[in-house]
Design a protein around this motif. Structure first.
Motif, short mmCIF file in Angstrom:
data_model
loop_
_atom_site.label_atom_id
_atom_site.label_comp_id
_atom_site.label_asym_id
_atom_site.label_seq_id
_atom_site.Cartn_x
_atom_site.Cartn_y
_atom_site.Cartn_z
N THR A 135 2.45 -3.00 -2.06
CA THR A 135 3.18 -4.26 -2.01
C THR A 135 2.20 -5.42 -2.08
OG1 THR A 135 4.88 -3.20 -0.66
CG2 THR A 135 4.86 -5.60 -0.70
N PHE A 136 2.49 -6.35 -2.99
CA PHE A 136 1.64 -7.52 -3.20
C PHE A 136 2.47 -8.79 -3.04
CE2 PHE A 136 -0.57 -4.28 -5.57
CZ PHE A 136 -1.92 -4.58 -5.43
N ALA A 137 1.85 -9.82 -2.47
CA ALA A 137 2.37 -11.19 -2.52
C ALA A 137 1.44 -11.94 -3.47
CB ALA A 137 2.36 -11.81 -1.13
N VAL A 138 1.83 -13.15 -3.86
CA VAL A 138 0.98 -13.94 -4.75
C VAL A 138 -0.35 -14.20 -4.06
CG1 VAL A 138 0.75 -16.15 -5.94
CG2 VAL A 138 2.95 -14.98 -5.92
N GLY A 139 -1.44 -13.90 -4.75
CA GLY A 139 -2.78 -14.10 -4.21
C GLY A 139 -3.38 -12.88 -3.54
N ASP A 140 -2.58 -11.84 -3.29
CA ASP A 140 -3.10 -10.63 -2.64
C ASP A 140 -3.98 -9.83 -3.59
OD1 ASP A 140 -1.74 -11.24 -0.36
OD2 ASP A 140 -0.22 -9.66 -0.55
N GLU A 141 -5.01 -9.21 -3.01
CA GLU A 141 -5.86 -8.27 -3.74
C GLU A 141 -5.84 -6.95 -3.00
OE1 GLU A 141 -9.82 -9.30 -5.00
OE2 GLU A 141 -9.30 -11.43 -4.99
N ASP A 142 -5.70 -5.86 -3.75
CA ASP A 142 -5.69 -4.54 -3.13
C ASP A 142 -5.95 -3.50 -4.20
OD1 ASP A 142 -5.55 -2.62 -1.19
OD2 ASP A 142 -3.46 -2.97 -0.68
N GLU A 143 -6.23 -2.27 -3.77
CA GLU A 143 -6.44 -1.17 -4.69
C GLU A 143 -5.13 -0.43 -4.92
OE1 GLU A 143 -9.49 1.31 -3.08
OE2 GLU A 143 -11.08 0.08 -3.94
N VAL A 144 -4.91 0.02 -6.16
CA VAL A 144 -3.78 0.87 -6.49
C VAL A 144 -4.32 2.15 -7.09
CG1 VAL A 144 -2.13 -1.01 -6.81
CG2 VAL A 144 -3.45 -0.21 -8.75
N VAL A 145 -3.56 3.22 -6.95
CA VAL A 145 -3.96 4.52 -7.48
C VAL A 145 -3.31 4.71 -8.84
CG1 VAL A 145 -3.93 7.00 -7.08
CG2 VAL A 145 -4.20 5.44 -5.16
N THR A 146 -4.12 5.07 -9.84
CA THR A 146 -3.62 5.37 -11.18
C THR A 146 -4.20 6.71 -11.62
OG1 THR A 146 -5.46 4.32 -12.35
CG2 THR A 146 -3.62 2.89 -11.73
N ALA A 147 -3.81 7.17 -12.79
CA ALA A 147 -4.36 8.42 -13.31
C ALA A 147 -5.85 8.28 -13.59
CB ALA A 147 -3.62 8.81 -14.59
N ALA A 148 -6.31 7.06 -13.87
CA ALA A 148 -7.73 6.82 -14.14
C ALA A 148 -8.53 6.65 -12.85
CB ALA A 148 -7.88 5.58 -15.01
N GLY A 149 -7.87 6.62 -11.71
CA GLY A 149 -8.54 6.44 -10.43
C GLY A 149 -8.05 5.18 -9.74
N ARG A 150 -8.76 4.75 -8.72
CA ARG A 150 -8.39 3.54 -7.99
C ARG A 150 -8.85 2.30 -8.75
NH1 ARG A 150 -6.82 4.07 -2.69
NH2 ARG A 150 -6.90 6.19 -1.91
N ILE A 151 -7.94 1.31 -8.80
CA ILE A 151 -8.24 0.06 -9.49
C ILE A 151 -7.89 -1.09 -8.57
CG2 ILE A 151 -7.59 -1.40 -11.44
CD1 ILE A 151 -7.06 1.09 -13.01
N ARG A 152 -8.73 -2.08 -8.52
CA ARG A 152 -8.49 -3.26 -7.67
C ARG A 152 -7.73 -4.29 -8.49
NH1 ARG A 152 -9.59 -4.10 -2.86
NH2 ARG A 152 -9.76 -6.14 -1.94
N LEU A 153 -6.60 -4.76 -7.94
CA LEU A 153 -5.75 -5.75 -8.61
C LEU A 153 -5.66 -7.01 -7.78
CD1 LEU A 153 -2.55 -3.77 -9.70
CD2 LEU A 153 -4.49 -4.41 -11.11
N ARG A 154 -5.42 -8.12 -8.47
CA ARG A 154 -5.07 -9.38 -7.81
C ARG A 154 -3.77 -9.84 -8.42
NH1 ARG A 154 -6.32 -14.61 -9.23
NH2 ARG A 154 -7.90 -13.87 -10.69
N CYS A 155 -2.79 -10.12 -7.57
CA CYS A 155 -1.48 -10.58 -8.02
C CYS A 155 -1.54 -12.10 -8.20
CB CYS A 155 -0.41 -10.19 -7.00
SG CYS A 155 1.24 -10.60 -7.55
N VAL A 156 -1.21 -12.55 -9.41
CA VAL A 156 -1.30 -13.97 -9.74
C VAL A 156 0.05 -14.66 -9.60
CG1 VAL A 156 -1.93 -15.60 -11.56
CG2 VAL A 156 -3.18 -13.46 -11.33
N GLU A 157 1.11 -14.05 -10.14
CA GLU A 157 2.44 -14.65 -10.11
C GLU A 157 3.48 -13.56 -9.96
OE1 GLU A 157 3.10 -17.41 -13.43
OE2 GLU A 157 0.95 -17.26 -13.81
N ILE A 158 4.61 -13.92 -9.32
CA ILE A 158 5.74 -12.99 -9.19
C ILE A 158 7.02 -13.77 -9.52
CG2 ILE A 158 7.05 -11.45 -7.69
CD1 ILE A 158 4.53 -11.17 -5.97
N TYR A 159 7.81 -13.20 -10.43
CA TYR A 159 9.08 -13.80 -10.83
C TYR A 159 10.22 -12.84 -10.48
CZ TYR A 159 5.96 -16.84 -13.43
OH TYR A 159 4.97 -17.70 -13.76
N ASP A 160 11.44 -13.13 -10.93
CA ASP A 160 12.59 -12.29 -10.61
C ASP A 160 12.46 -10.87 -11.16
OD1 ASP A 160 13.83 -14.33 -9.26
OD2 ASP A 160 15.06 -14.96 -10.96
#
Length: 144
Positions: free
Chosen positions: A97-122
């Motif tokens: 779960t991300f809010a705008v501005g949050d940074e966290d790691e997510v698990v994908t088939a390629a491994g863990r990736i760090r994301l930053r959420c910039v914007e969230i719409y409907d």
């Protein structure tokens, strides 16, 4: 009270004696029940890339062929949901779960990736993968 206990104890004893008498009567009796070959029901798991519970499925075979070809698995980011009010939206991306501005790691088939959420719409969310300046627009599966 004593009478009730005596009656209950008598019923329990009679029931146990009846079971013992039935077991004694059936010891020498032959039955027509078929013999069961326990080896016929033994599970056999081969390690050839097939799912033993879904042997006709090709999903594991596809994964094995991609790995054997030396290709890197693709990074798959899925927006699974958007919730919250218009002022404070939350996005669920690959079970995080991300809010705008949050940074966290997510698990994908390629491994863990760090994301930053910039914007969230409907119906979509915009993220940036760590180390990249490219914005990725993720949409809900139902919306195009």
């Amino acid at each position: 009270m004593n009478l009730a206990r005596t009656i209950c104890l008598g019923i329990i004893l009679l029931n146990g004696m009846e079971k013992m008498a039935f077991a004694a009567d059936t010891k020498g009796v032959s039955t027509n029940a078929p013999t069961v070959d326990t080896n016929a029901y033994r599970s056999v798991f081969d390690n050839k890339g097939r799912d033993p519970f879904f042997p006709n499925s090709s999903r594991q075979a596809l994964q094995a062929s991609a790995d054997s070809a030396g290709e890197q698995p693709a990074v798959v980011l899925v927006l699974k949901g958007v919730s919250g009010s218009a002022e404070h939206r939350l996005a669920i991306i690959n079970d995080r779960t991300f809010a705008v501005g949050d940074e966290d790691e997510v698990v994908t088939a390629a491994g863990r990736i760090r994301l930053r959420c910039v914007e969230i719409y409907d119906d979509n969310a915009v993220v940036v993968i760590d180390g990249s300046s490219e914005k990725i627009d993720l949409r809900l599966p139902n919306h195009f």
